[in-house]
Scaffold this active site. Sequence first.
Site, short mmCIF file in Angstrom:
data_model
loop_
_atom_site.label_atom_id
_atom_site.label_comp_id
_atom_site.label_asym_id
_atom_site.label_seq_id
_atom_site.Cartn_x
_atom_site.Cartn_y
_atom_site.Cartn_z
N LYS A 83 0.79 -1.11 0.02
CA LYS A 83 -0.13 -0.06 -0.16
C LYS A 83 0.72 1.16 0.13
CE LYS A 83 -4.49 0.76 0.36
NZ LYS A 83 -5.78 0.17 -0.16
N GLY A 183 -21.59 5.96 4.24
CA GLY A 183 -20.71 6.43 3.08
C GLY A 183 -21.16 6.00 1.82
N GLY A 185 -20.06 6.96 -1.37
CA GLY A 185 -19.00 7.55 -2.04
C GLY A 185 -18.54 6.36 -3.22
N VAL A 187 -17.77 3.25 -3.48
CA VAL A 187 -18.54 2.23 -3.34
C VAL A 187 -19.77 1.87 -2.92
CG1 VAL A 187 -18.09 -0.14 -2.18
CG2 VAL A 187 -15.98 0.92 -2.81
N GLY A 188 -20.32 2.76 -1.92
CA GLY A 188 -21.51 2.89 -1.31
C GLY A 188 -22.56 3.17 -2.44
#
Length: 364
Positions: A83, A183, A185, A187-188
Site C-alpha cells: 500500500k 458512506g 461515495g 463503493v456505497g
Amino acid sequence: MSFFANADDQGLTGHEQVVFCQDKQSGLKAVIGIYSTALGPALGGTRFFPYPDEESAVEDVLNLSRAMAYKNALAGLDLGGGKAVIWGDPEQLKSEALLRAYGRFIESLGGRYYTACDVGTYVPDMDVIARETRYVTGRSVEHGGAGDSSILTAWGVFQAMRASAEHLWGSPTLAGRRIGVSGLGKVGKYLVGHLIEDGASVTATDVSAASLEWARSTYPQIDLVPDTDTLITSDLDVYAPCALGGALNDESVPRLRAKAVVGAANNQLAHPGVEKLLEERGILYAPDYLVNSGGVIQVADEIEGFNFERAKLRASKIYDTTKKILRLAESDGVPPAVAADRLAERRMAEVGRLRGILLPRRAF
C-alpha cells in the site's frame, strides 16, 4: 531505530520494505509499504490524504499494506500485499508533476509493488502515474485498464452480504432486510443499487452534501439520517461501514443494534480485540479484507489483460469464501476474523514456500 521500535510497540512488524519518497519541487511526500511478496508482487492502492502528522501516515500505510497481503491471499491472487500513502491534501497538492514523480519512485522498485486507486486517487490519476511506470492498475478503459474498481468492490460486498444472510437467516437474499450504509461515495453508491434491486430497505448517511443529494435524486426511497451515530443505533439487520477505517471500536460496538457487520471500508476494527466484542454481543462480523476484495480482483485482472466478465466471475466467489470462513469460525469456535486470518496465513505459508524450489531462469 525509533521507527522499528515504534513499529514493534504497535504490533506492526513483519513488513519486508518501507520506502519514503520525497520530491520537494512538486510537494510529494509518500510512503510505500510492502508487507509481503510471498505470493507475488505486492499490490495495493495509493491513498492521498491530509494526515495530521508523519507518524499517522506511516501507521496507516503499515496497517493497510498488511491488510492487502491478507486480502490478496484470501482472494486467491498470486500477489503479495502493499500500500502507499501520499501525505497532503489532494485538493491543493495534486498535480501532474507530483503524480509523475510518484510514478518514478514506483518504477524504481522494479516491479515489487503495483499501485491502484484508493481514497483521494482516481482512474485519471493512475493514467498519469502510468506515464512514468509500468506497475499501475486501475487505469481507464481508454488506456486498456479496468476503469472504476468500485464497481466490483460493491459487487463483492453484496456477495458477502448474501452469504452472511444465508448463514444467519437461511436464505441468500437481503429482501425485506434493513441495511445501514455509512458512506455513499465510490463503493456505497453502487452497493445501495444492488441492495435496493434485491428488495432491501436502505438507511444511509454521508458527510458529503453532494453524496446526500445524489441519494435523494437517484434513490428517493433511501432513509437518510444525519450521522453515523444515528445510523448505528437504528434498528438494522446489517451495518455496512463504507467510508474510512476504525468504525468498529470500544464506543460504537456496544451501541450497535445490527445483527451483522458487512462493509467495504478498510481496517474497520479500531484495534485487535474488537472482533471479540462483536462476538460477545452476538453480532456477525464478515472480515473487511474479505468483503471488499472485489476491487483488487478487478484491478489485478488488468495484469493479464482485463476482461470484465472474468473479473466479475472471480469477485462473485467472495460469496463462497465468506460461507467457508463463517463455517470454519463456527466449527473452530473463533470469530470470523480469526478464521479468515488463519486461511490467509496458511495460503501465504504453503504457496510462499514454493519459492524455495529453484526454477531455470526465464525470459520474463
